[in-house]
Design a protein around this motif. Structure first.
Motif, mmCIF file in Angstrom:
data_model
loop_
_atom_site.group_PDB
_atom_site.id
_atom_site.type_symbol
_atom_site.label_atom_id
_atom_site.label_comp_id
_atom_site.label_asym_id
_atom_site.label_seq_id
_atom_site.Cartn_x
_atom_site.Cartn_y
_atom_site.Cartn_z
ATOM 1 N N ARG A 543 0.826 -1.202 0.000
ATOM 2 C CA ARG A 543 0.000 0.000 0.000
ATOM 3 C C ARG A 543 0.864 1.257 0.000
ATOM 4 N NH1 ARG A 543 -3.771 1.174 5.066
ATOM 5 N NH2 ARG A 543 -1.705 1.580 5.956
ATOM 6 N N ARG A 544 1.961 1.218 0.769
ATOM 7 C CA ARG A 544 2.848 2.379 0.780
ATOM 8 C C ARG A 544 3.459 2.615 -0.600
ATOM 9 N NH1 ARG A 544 8.049 2.051 4.546
ATOM 10 N NH2 ARG A 544 8.594 0.558 2.912
ATOM 11 N N GLU A 545 3.935 1.541 -1.246
ATOM 12 C CA GLU A 545 4.516 1.699 -2.571
ATOM 13 C C GLU A 545 3.451 2.137 -3.576
ATOM 14 O OE1 GLU A 545 6.773 -0.988 -5.990
ATOM 15 O OE2 GLU A 545 6.592 -1.724 -3.937
ATOM 16 N N HIS A 546 2.254 1.560 -3.431
ATOM 17 C CA HIS A 546 1.172 1.929 -4.342
ATOM 18 C C HIS A 546 0.821 3.413 -4.204
ATOM 19 C CE1 HIS A 546 -3.038 2.259 -5.707
ATOM 20 N NE2 HIS A 546 -2.712 1.295 -6.550
ATOM 21 N N GLU A 547 0.747 3.886 -2.962
ATOM 22 C CA GLU A 547 0.416 5.293 -2.755
ATOM 23 C C GLU A 547 1.520 6.194 -3.271
ATOM 24 O OE1 GLU A 547 -0.314 5.554 1.380
ATOM 25 O OE2 GLU A 547 -2.357 4.743 1.263
ATOM 26 N N ARG A 548 2.768 5.797 -3.040
ATOM 27 C CA ARG A 548 3.872 6.625 -3.529
ATOM 28 C C ARG A 548 3.890 6.650 -5.053
ATOM 29 N NH1 ARG A 548 8.824 4.856 0.569
ATOM 30 N NH2 ARG A 548 7.974 5.858 2.437
ATOM 31 N N ALA A 549 3.683 5.490 -5.669
ATOM 32 C CA ALA A 549 3.657 5.450 -7.122
ATOM 33 C C ALA A 549 2.504 6.278 -7.665
ATOM 34 C CB ALA A 549 3.556 4.003 -7.607
ATOM 35 N N LEU A 550 1.359 6.208 -6.967
ATOM 36 C CA LEU A 550 0.204 6.983 -7.422
ATOM 37 C C LEU A 550 0.458 8.485 -7.287
ATOM 38 C CD1 LEU A 550 -2.647 6.737 -8.519
ATOM 39 C CD2 LEU A 550 -3.486 6.672 -6.163
ATOM 40 N N ILE A 551 1.084 8.852 -6.160
ATOM 41 C CA ILE A 551 1.416 10.275 -5.983
ATOM 42 C C ILE A 551 2.395 10.731 -7.057
ATOM 43 C CG2 ILE A 551 2.578 11.902 -4.453
ATOM 44 C CD1 ILE A 551 1.439 10.327 -2.092
ATOM 45 N N LEU A 552 3.401 9.875 -7.315
ATOM 46 C CA LEU A 552 4.368 10.223 -8.354
ATOM 47 C C LEU A 552 3.686 10.343 -9.706
ATOM 48 C CD1 LEU A 552 7.249 10.603 -9.428
ATOM 49 C CD2 LEU A 552 7.441 8.100 -9.526
ATOM 50 N N GLN A 553 2.810 9.386 -9.999
ATOM 51 C CA GLN A 553 2.160 9.410 -11.296
ATOM 52 C C GLN A 553 1.245 10.621 -11.450
ATOM 53 O OE1 GLN A 553 -0.467 6.100 -12.125
ATOM 54 N NE2 GLN A 553 0.316 5.982 -14.212
ATOM 55 N N ARG A 554 0.475 10.919 -10.414
ATOM 56 C CA ARG A 554 -0.426 12.065 -10.480
ATOM 57 C C ARG A 554 0.365 13.374 -10.577
ATOM 58 N NH1 ARG A 554 -5.715 11.300 -9.750
ATOM 59 N NH2 ARG A 554 -6.471 9.341 -8.871
ATOM 60 N N SER A 555 1.526 13.429 -9.904
ATOM 61 C CA SER A 555 2.325 14.658 -9.963
ATOM 62 C C SER A 555 2.897 14.897 -11.348
ATOM 63 C CB SER A 555 3.460 14.589 -8.930
ATOM 64 O OG SER A 555 4.385 13.568 -9.280
ATOM 65 N N LEU A 556 3.033 13.826 -12.131
ATOM 66 C CA LEU A 556 3.591 13.975 -13.470
ATOM 67 C C LEU A 556 2.529 14.226 -14.528
ATOM 68 C CD1 LEU A 556 6.253 11.135 -13.348
ATOM 69 C CD2 LEU A 556 6.620 13.585 -13.096
ATOM 70 N N LEU A 557 1.263 14.102 -14.162
ATOM 71 C CA LEU A 557 0.195 14.386 -15.103
ATOM 72 C C LEU A 557 -0.077 15.887 -15.134
ATOM 73 C CD1 LEU A 557 -2.247 11.451 -14.295
ATOM 74 C CD2 LEU A 557 -0.703 11.652 -16.252
ATOM 75 N N PRO A 558 -0.681 16.392 -16.199
ATOM 76 C CA PRO A 558 -0.954 17.833 -16.278
ATOM 77 C C PRO A 558 -1.851 18.279 -15.136
ATOM 78 C CG PRO A 558 -1.251 16.781 -18.420
ATOM 79 C CD PRO A 558 -1.064 15.685 -17.426
ATOM 80 N N PRO A 559 -1.506 19.317 -14.433
ATOM 81 C CA PRO A 559 -2.350 19.790 -13.333
ATOM 82 C C PRO A 559 -3.593 20.500 -13.848
ATOM 83 C CG PRO A 559 -0.485 21.259 -13.614
ATOM 84 C CD PRO A 559 -0.284 20.128 -14.588
ATOM 85 N N GLY A 560 -4.711 20.263 -13.212
ATOM 86 C CA GLY A 560 -5.941 20.952 -13.583
ATOM 87 C C GLY A 560 -6.424 20.551 -14.959
ATOM 88 N N ARG A 607 4.014 -2.608 -14.067
ATOM 89 C CA ARG A 607 3.267 -1.988 -12.978
ATOM 90 C C ARG A 607 4.230 -1.619 -11.857
ATOM 91 N NH1 ARG A 607 -2.181 -2.893 -13.521
ATOM 92 N NH2 ARG A 607 -2.814 -4.480 -15.013
ATOM 93 N N GLY A 608 3.731 -0.817 -10.944
ATOM 94 C CA GLY A 608 4.483 -0.490 -9.756
ATOM 95 C C GLY A 608 5.274 0.785 -9.893
ATOM 96 N N LEU A 609 6.132 0.984 -8.896
ATOM 97 C CA LEU A 609 6.900 2.219 -8.827
ATOM 98 C C LEU A 609 7.844 2.363 -10.014
ATOM 99 C CD1 LEU A 609 7.243 4.653 -6.992
ATOM 100 C CD2 LEU A 609 9.057 3.414 -5.792
ATOM 101 N N ARG A 610 8.412 1.263 -10.490
ATOM 102 C CA ARG A 610 9.330 1.346 -11.621
ATOM 103 C C ARG A 610 8.614 1.858 -12.876
ATOM 104 N NH1 ARG A 610 14.239 -1.252 -11.322
ATOM 105 N NH2 ARG A 610 14.663 -2.368 -9.381
ATOM 106 N N ALA A 611 7.389 1.333 -13.080
ATOM 107 C CA ALA A 611 6.636 1.792 -14.246
ATOM 108 C C ALA A 611 6.301 3.268 -14.119
ATOM 109 C CB ALA A 611 5.360 0.962 -14.400
ATOM 110 N N ALA A 612 5.959 3.715 -12.897
ATOM 111 C CA ALA A 612 5.647 5.135 -12.705
ATOM 112 C C ALA A 612 6.877 6.000 -12.944
ATOM 113 C CB ALA A 612 5.088 5.360 -11.305
#
Length: 940
Positions: A543-560, A607-612
């Motif tokens: 769950r920790r890795e999933h959340e970190r990967a998700l945060i990383l992925q969302r931070s790299l997507l266009p904001p707004g 999948r996972g942090l490496r893919a992100a």
């Protein structure tokens, strides 16, 4: 003697009662007359000597039956007997061996003879002879001796029951166990040795054997010897005993003490049960990456297979994702050990007892038990006798002497509950309260909790001196006995330890009537808790890795919500569920010079942090390459090189270029698919390049959605193949959709079916674009959670012709003034007077540079959208380069002035030369900001 009526007028007297000695020995009689010859010959004599009465009468018995060397002595004895003397002795005899005579060839024998004088009717002296076959007597003596040896010297208990089921005889071994001498047990019954339930079982078995003659083997009986506290287990074998004539005369019983064998069988059964439970735990615990689901899976295995009641508490910090030292989640909020343990949350409760009372285990009950609870407490467990309950060891008879054994039968858990197993949740036990607001089941009592029951989902602390808090601190198992008046017999408090980290606490309780916890049970409880703890810790790490990967992925997507000139854009991103790892889907909207826009969508395989992380690197590379204003095919070619170098070690990329004939490098391979499209709002032309991705979908006004025929190319990271471009003119109002495979493909829906459903969902594109996105996600099955979903949609809205000013200028010096005039007139028409002076200055600089350093015809273009863009085109290939002029230089400061006064500037290659451009923000009514003196002096 007994008389048996045969006729109405008289009776017939039996020779002897059934079962007498004469049923086993051979006794014959005959008489000798005054002349010394046989005058009477009995039927038994016929059987003994093999001579009929007709053949024997009138013969001299001495001459006929005695050997020749004994005849003289025999005649003398006969004369003495006829003189009135009695005689008893052993007499050898032979069968008549006359040639062809009766009894020829028969063996000789020895007879014990008793001869007594008698008288005839006339008063003459005669003799009556009674003869017994000595061989039969010897056999009887041998059999009696052997029987006595077996009966008296046997190491097993032996009893002989009569037809009235009383003891007729007991051996010494039986008397040693039950006291007294062997004779003291005569006349007793089984009720004198066993408790009533077992005595009734044995009496029933005795009657069955006596009536049917069918033997009973291995009948297990439980009892205790007089004065002994330990209960013993005996295996009884029963068979019917018959007389010589075949008449039943009783039942013989042989008993063997099998207590050790029974205990060994119970130990083996317990070991097999524990192994089966561990195998089940390995198969059922940890099937999901959800912490609370794993806790419920643990209780599904433990209840009722191991215990009757169970609860699981996990650290609150573990559930909320706080980082803390091992075993002290929530320590940042902990007020110290003086207040008890860190905060824990009750996540699961299970019970195998019907209508479990809402009381705490270990706390005396304040209300009397209900009828169902009473029935549950008195109902026998598997393998227990109904009248004695648990611990008596009294089994039930099955078939011909099989028994369920004491306590629990083989293969049955000692913790299967004292009543009917009930469940108000999923699984074997009841997880959580059946009614909101009611206690979630029995918990550990005064020593382990607060003053009241703890509900599922509630956060609480264990008191400092409680066994639960001690188990969390010391990581040791604690055994807590249940108090009087409670349904609980005892509770095992087991910390859940994984990788030297305590993640929570599990409590296993057995109700009264169940087998108490032993050392094997403690070891099994620790193993079950440890397996669940490892799964919970793995779920936490995931769950920790999933959340970190998700945060990383969302931070790299266009904001707004991205904005672009000539496009109405809407986008959606849906990450995979918690059960699946984060994927590498991404999209981007990049502004290019000349109000052009790059639309990008891609998917990194894996999948996972490496893919992100790989997705982030590729997205950054795309944005960098886009700023170089390269063609889409060139951008994908450079991305392919970058993707091949992501997983390669240092220097491997250069080595691979130098040795392309070599095999693949021993490194991780990153593959990705991508669509890169560049849209020009002035011409409404869009150029596509595809690297193995799903084709874009275009919906033209009044037409059905269709897949664009864009050559797919190879995925990024494969290399070796060029990418092709396709340029299309998109009509006004058309809808363009870019997407990833998670939207149109899943295990239950093949790709063709998903693409068809996607096109059908775009059938009505006239509604607002945000509504179209929501409709697509609602219509398609996007909740499977198997993969991330990225969706990028754009509605074509080209720049109107009045927003574009385009002129061509001859290559002559006066074109500079002409360019200023055209720019001033166009800005005045657009009501952008505050920008006139700045634009005139910058346009003159760019046109002058085109005249001095460029080639061919000069083209001037002004574009108005959210900003003002000015472009100067020429056929020269040399790109302008900004540099700092020396103090003595008369020129060289034009591009510095452009960079100072514009918001952005640059140059790009075109198919026929180059374009130099600058961009200015539209005035907001406050007037354009003038450069400061320092800014102007910085150019010198």
């Amino acid at each position: 003697m007994s008389e048996i009526p045969e006729t109405a007028s008289g009776v017939v007297w039996q020779s002897s009662p059934p079962g007498s000695i004469y049923d086993f020995i051979r006794v014959a009689s005959f008489s000798i007359g005054p002349d010394g010859l046989v005058d009477q010959w009995s039927r038994r004599a016929v059987e003994l000597f093999g001579v009929t009465a007709e053949e024997a009468r009138g013969k001299d018995p001495v001459d006929a039956f005695m050997p020749a060397d004994l005849r003289e002595r025999g005649h003398r004895k006969v004369r003495e007997i006829l003189d009135g003397k009695e005689w008893t002795g052993l007499v050898p005899f032979r069968m008549p061996d006359d040639e062809g005579g009766p009894g020829a060839g028969r063996p000789h024998g020895i007879a014990e003879m008793y001869v007594m004088p008698s008288e005839t009717r006339s008063g003459q002296r005669a003799a009556l002879c009674i003869v017994v076959d000595v061989r039969a007597l010897r056999r009887i003596e041998t059999d009696l001796a052997a029987s006595q040896a077996i009966f008296g010297q046997s190491p097993f208990g032996f009893l002989l029951f009569g037809t009235d089921l009383t003891v007729k005889r007991a051996n010494r071994r039986f008397a040693t166990v039950f006291g007294g001498s062997a004779d003291d047990h005569r006349g007793r019954t089984v009720d004198d040795y066993l408790a009533r339930p077992e005595a009734e079982r044995l009496n029933a078995a005795l009657r069955k054997v006596l009536d049917t003659g069918e033997a009973v083997t291995d009948l297990e009986i439980v009892g205790a010897a007089p004065g002994a506290k330990d209960r013993r287990q005996w295996s009884i074998n029963l068979y019917r005993v018959h007389s010589g004539t075949g008449r039943p005369i009783g039942v013989a019983g042989l008993g063997i003490d099998v207590t050790r064998r029974y205990n060994a069988a119970r130990e083996a059964a317990s070991a097999r049960r524990n192994l089966a439970l561990l195998n089940e735990a390995g198969a059922r615990i940890g099937n999901t990456l959800d912490l609370e689901a794993t806790a419920r899976e643990l209780l599904d295995v433990a209840v009722p297979g191991f215990c009757d009641l169970a609860t699981v508490d996990l650290y609150q910090g573990l559930l909320t994702g706080d980082e803390a030292p091992p075993g002290r989640w929530g320590s940042s909020h902990d007020v110290g050990y003086g207040a008890g343990s860190a905060e824990v949350r009750r996540v699961a409760v299970a019970s195998a007892i019907a209508d479990t009372p809402a009381v705490r285990v270990g706390r005396p009950r304040t209300a009397p038990p209900t009828e169902q609870q009473t029935a549950a407490r008195t109902e026998p467990r598997t393998g227990e006798h109904p009248a004695t309950g648990a611990g008596t060891g009294l089994g039930t008879t099955s078939g011909t002497g099989t028994s369920a054994g004491p306590g629990t039968s083989t293969g049955t858990s000692p913790g299967t509950g004292t009543g009917t197993s009930t469940s108000t949740g999923t699984g074997t036990g009841a997880h959580g309260p059946a009614v909101p607001g009611t206690p979630a089941g029995p918990l550990l009592g005064d020593d382990c909790g607060d003053t009241g029951p703890v509900e599922v989902g509630s956060v609480h602390r264990f008191p400092f001196n409680s066994p639960c808090a001690g188990a969390l601190r010391t990581r040791r198992v604690h055994t807590v006995p249940g108090p009087d008046g409670s349904l609980v017999q005892s509770t095992l408090v087991v910390p859940m330890v994984a990788h030297d980290t305590v993640v929570g606490l599990v409590q296993f309780s057995r109700a009264k009537g169940s087998e108490p916890f032993g050392e094997r049970d403690r070891a099994l409880a620790v193993e079950l808790a440890a397996r669940a703890a490892v799964c919970i810790d793995n779920a936490r790490l995931y769950r920790r890795e999933h959340e970190r990967a998700l945060i990383l992925q969302r931070s790299l997507l266009p904001p707004g919500d991205p904005e672009a000139a000539g496009l109405d854009i809407a986008c959606r991103y849906l990450p995979g569920t918690v059960g699946s790892e984060v994927g590498g889907d991404w999209f981007d909207v990049i502004e290019l010079p000349g109000h052009r826009t790059a639309l990008v969508i891609g998917d990194v395989m894996g999948r996972g942090l490496r893919a992100a992380v790989a997705m982030g690197e590729l997205r950054t590379a795309v944005r960098t390459l886009a700023q170089l204003d390269l063609e889409p095919a060139e951008v994908l070619s450079h991305l392919d090189e970058i993707a091949r170098g992501l997983g390669a070690p240092a220097g491997a990329q250069q080595s691979a270029r130098a040795h392309k004939a070599r095999g693949p490098e021993l490194s991780e391979v990153y593959l990705a698919t991508c669509v890169y499209a560049v849209y020009d709002p002035v011409t409404r032309r869009c150029t596509f390049a595809n690297a193995g991705h799903l084709p874009p979908v275009l919906v033209e006004p009044g037409e059905e959605a269709r897949l664009l025929d864009v050559p797919p190319g190879m995925p990024l990271g494969v290399g070796g193949e060029p990418f092709e471009e396709v340029t299309l003119e998109l009509p006004e109002g058309a809808l363009l959709a870019l997407y990833t495979d998670g939207l149109v493909e899943s295990r239950d829906h093949p790709l063709d079916e998903g693409l068809s459903a996607f096109r059908n969902a775009l059938a009505k594109p006239n509604r607002p674009l945000e509504d179209v996105c929501d409709h697509v996600l609602t219509t398609l099955d996007t909740r499977h959670g198997e993969d991330d979903i990225a969706l990028l949609m754009a509605r074509i809205q080209g720049l109107p012709s009045e927003a574009v000013g385009d002129w061509r200028l001859p290559r002559e010096p006066r074109s500079v003034g002409r360019a200023r005039e055209l720019a001033r007139a166009q800005l005045t028409a657009w009501e952008l007077e505050p920008l006139v002076d700045t634009v005139e200055l910058l346009v003159s600089e760019l046109v002058t540079n085109a005249l001095r350093y460029g080639e061919g015809e000069i083209r001037l273009r002004l574009l108005r959208d959210r900003t003002l863009v000015c472009e100067v085109w020429d056929a020269g290939l040399v790109q302008p380069r900004r540099r700092r002029a020396k103090d003595t230089d008369e020129g060289g400061r034009g591009l510095q002035l452009v960079g100072l006064l514009s918001a952005a500037w640059g140059s790009r290659r075109t198919p026929r030369g180059k374009t130099v451009w600058f961009e200015l923000p539209l005035p907001d009514g406050d007037g354009a900001a003038e450069p400061t003196v320092d800014q102007l002096l910085s150019m010198f």
